[in-house]
Structures are given as C-alpha cells and as structure tokens.
Write a protein that holds these residues in place. Structure first.
Motif, PDB file in Angstrom:
ATOM      1  N   PHE A  15      -2.011  14.263   1.037  1.00 34.82           N
ATOM      2  CA  PHE A  15      -1.982  13.135   0.101  1.00 34.82           C
ATOM      3  C   PHE A  15      -2.232  11.808   0.819  1.00 34.82           C
ATOM      4  N   ILE A  16      -1.521  11.589   1.927  1.00 33.62           N
ATOM      5  CA  ILE A  16      -1.672  10.310   2.630  1.00 33.62           C
ATOM      6  C   ILE A  16      -3.033  10.241   3.323  1.00 33.62           C
TER       7      ILE A  16
ATOM      8  N   ASP B 119       2.260   1.695  -3.447  1.00 40.79           N
ATOM      9  CA  ASP B 119       1.159   2.160  -4.292  1.00 40.79           C
ATOM     10  C   ASP B 119       0.878   3.640  -4.046  1.00 40.79           C
ATOM     11  N   PHE B 120       0.901   4.041  -2.775  1.00 45.05           N
ATOM     12  CA  PHE B 120       0.664   5.450  -2.442  1.00 45.05           C
ATOM     13  C   PHE B 120       1.703   6.351  -3.106  1.00 45.05           C
TER      14      PHE B 120
ATOM     15  N   TYR C 198      -5.498   9.257   0.622  1.00 44.73           N
ATOM     16  CA  TYR C 198      -5.264   7.874   0.187  1.00 44.73           C
ATOM     17  C   TYR C 198      -5.784   6.875   1.221  1.00 44.73           C
ATOM     18  N   THR C 199      -5.462   7.092   2.489  1.00 49.32           N
ATOM     19  CA  THR C 199      -5.856   6.122   3.521  1.00 49.32           C
ATOM     20  C   THR C 199      -7.363   6.136   3.772  1.00 49.32           C
TER      21      THR C 199
ATOM     22  N   LYS D 251       1.414   6.387  -7.081  1.00 50.02           N
ATOM     23  CA  LYS D 251       0.291   7.182  -7.586  1.00 50.02           C
ATOM     24  C   LYS D 251       0.471   8.669  -7.279  1.00 50.02           C
ATOM     25  N   SER D 252       0.997   8.974  -6.104  1.00 48.41           N
ATOM     26  CA  SER D 252       1.149  10.376  -5.713  1.00 48.41           C
ATOM     27  C   SER D 252       2.204  11.084  -6.547  1.00 48.41           C
TER      28      SER D 252
ATOM     29  N   LYS E 192      -9.627   6.739   1.409  1.00 51.14           N
ATOM     30  CA  LYS E 192     -10.203   6.004   0.275  1.00 51.14           C
ATOM     31  C   LYS E 192      -9.945   4.505   0.416  1.00 51.14           C
ATOM     32  N   TRP E 193      -8.753   4.157   0.887  1.00 50.41           N
ATOM     33  CA  TRP E 193      -8.422   2.738   1.089  1.00 50.41           C
ATOM     34  C   TRP E 193      -9.332   2.121   2.146  1.00 50.41           C
TER      35      TRP E 193
ATOM     36  N   GLN F  85       0.829  -1.207   0.000  1.00 47.12           N
ATOM     37  CA  GLN F  85       0.000   0.000   0.000  1.00 47.12           C
ATOM     38  C   GLN F  85       0.865   1.260   0.000  1.00 47.12           C
ATOM     39  N   GLU F  86       1.999   1.205   0.660  1.00 49.14           N
ATOM     40  CA  GLU F  86       2.861   2.383   0.718  1.00 49.14           C
ATOM     41  C   GLU F  86       3.563   2.613  -0.624  1.00 49.14           C
TER      42      GLU F  86
END
Length: 294
Positions: free
Chosen positions: A58-59, A14-15, A62-63, A18-19, A65-66, A11-12
């Motif tokens: 950003f994080i 991926d973060f 992301y988190t 994408k970012s 939405k995850w 996940q990190e």
C-alpha cells in the motif's frame, strides 16, 4: 509554477485515510494485545510484537504515485513525460522489477534506452508514528512522535532499502552501455544513517547513483537537527519543491556519462595522449570513453 508541498505529516494522514477505504486496520497497523493500533511499535512498548508485511504494498504504491505527480510538472517543462513502472529489457528493468518512475521522451510503459532521460527509485515509507483511534464507526489518527520515538527504521534509514536501491542501480548501470548517460536518483523521505554518508558520496562520485534525495524537509519534530547534505551531496534533503525542481532540472540538462574500468597507468596515459589530439573538450571526452571501452 506554484511551489508544491513536499512530504509532511499530511501525506501520511492522507495515505492512511485512503488506504482504510480498501484495507482493514490490521493490514495497515501493528495491533497490540489490547487492540490498540500503531503505525510502529513505540520505543517504550514492552508487550508481544507481531510483524507487519501487508502495509508495504500500500505505501509503496502510494509513494510512487505521489512521486510521479511531483515529477510530472517538471517533466512537462522539458516537453517529456513522467511514467510509472517503466520496463526496458536492455537495462534489466523488467515487468517484475520495473523503474518505479522514469522521465522519458514518450509516455509508454515499454521504453528504449535512448528514450529514457532519468530513472527514479522510490524508497519512502511512513516516517512518524501514528495511533489509529476508533470512535463509533469513524477513525481518527493521533501522531505519537517522529522516527526517534518508535522502533521502526523508515525509508532510507533502513539498511535493506538502501541495499536494494544500490543493487538495482548497479544492475542497470552494468546491463548496457546505453545506461551510461541516464541519471539514477533514489527518492526518499528520511535522512540516511551516518554509516552510509561515505557510501552515498562514493556512489555519486563513481557515477553509479546521482543522488539519494530526501523530499521530507522536516522529518523530526520540534526542528530536530537532521542532515541537509553529505560532503559531496550524495545525499541531499530538499526543503521546498522549487529547490528540488531546480536541482533536478540542472541534472537533466547536463550531459553526463558514466565510465568505469581497471586499466594500467601506461594504458591510461596512452589513452589521454590520443584523446588530447581531438579539438574540443567534448570530443576529447568522447574519444577517451571510446578507448576505455574498447
């Protein structure tokens, strides 16, 4: 239902991947004087340090939405909805400070208290340390170690994150009597510090927050020891999606009520005596709560 993956290094990666499509490395990483990019300052780093605030937005997005995607399937089992950024003025969930995610009877962003089934605050961040490596026009990520190897305090290990979560939960709880039946859960991806073990258990015991739940099965590398749960499970670490799902479904299907007050022993005794005249346990509880609130 397939067992979804909880929080991992993937996940990190991926973060960051994408970012980096919409943000510069300087917005996502700490930058050393010799232009190295780190997710956190390594513990052994002795150079000049700068602060990094730009990654938070950003994080955070992301988190949230995850977490929303994890909760959607569980909500679907109950024929309800997982909704992000829920606003409910009566519960002091405003546009400026909405619920990160809520499970609701409708899919609207604007909710009434009676349609909110559970509220989730997401307190997650980057757990491991990463170095961003650039080769020509391409980027790659190298994991430098878990949170014990860097100078950051990610997720629930960060005191101000805990205090913000607690403060917001208390605000919801005392805003309206209509919040009394709504569970509040804090989702994280780290353990809590030892100084919070008793606090999170007390918050659960008092009914303010139903749990600080970590969705990261292995926050430490090499099977490093980390807490599974506190004494009365104010903090819980989930090791699989099915474990998380089962615990959440149990919580959502139980009808619970928050109550609090400061009464004399004489008053409490009288309330218990009056409530005890009701025929069922449920009616006794309802009567006692009614008397406590009058």
């Amino acid at each position: 239902m397939a067992d979804k993956k909880l929080w991992t290094k993937y996940q990190e990666i991926d973060f960051f991947t994408k970012s980096l499509e919409v943000a510069s490395p300087e917005q996502l990483f700490y930058t050393t004087e010799d232009k190295k990019y780190y997710a956190y300052w390594p513990k052994k780093y002795k150079g000049v340090k700068t602060t990094l605030q730009s990654r938070n937005a950003f994080i955070g997005a992301y988190t949230e939405k995850w977490s929303l995607e994890l909760l959607k399937d569980i909500a679907r089992e109950l024929n309800v909805y997982a909704v992000r950024n829920v606003v409910c003025e009566e519960l002091e969930l405003t546009k400026g400070s909405p619920a990160d995610v809520a499970i609701c009877k409708t899919d609207s962003l604007i909710q009434k208290p009676e349609d909110i089934i559970a509220i989730f605050e997401v307190k997650m961040s980057i757990v491991w340390n990463w170095e961003l490596l650039k080769t020509n026009s391409d980027y790659s990520l190298k994991c430098l170690g878990d949170y014990q190897t860097h100078q950051g305090n990610p997720g629930l290990l960060r005191s101000d994150s805990m205090l913000k979560a607690i403060g917001k939960s208390i605000s919801v709880r005392i805003s309206s009597l209509n919040s009394a039946r709504i569970p509040i859960i804090i989702l994280g991806n780290t353990p809590v510090t030892k100084s919070y073990y008793t606090k999170v258990d007390n918050l659960k015991n008092y009914g303010i927050i139903q749990g600080f739940w970590s969705l990261n099965p292995s926050p430490l590398d090499n099977n490093g020891e980390n807490i599974k749960s506190t004494k009365i499970e104010g903090f819980l670490r989930f090791d699989s999606f099915s474990e998380f799902r089962n615990n959440l479904l149990i919580l959502l299907k139980e009808e619970q009520m928050f109550f609090a007050g400061m009464r004399t022993k004489h008053e409490l005794g009288r309330f218990v005596e009056i409530a005890n005249k009701e025929e069922t346990y449920e009616r006794k509880a309802e009567k006692l709560l009614s008397l406590m609130r009058d």
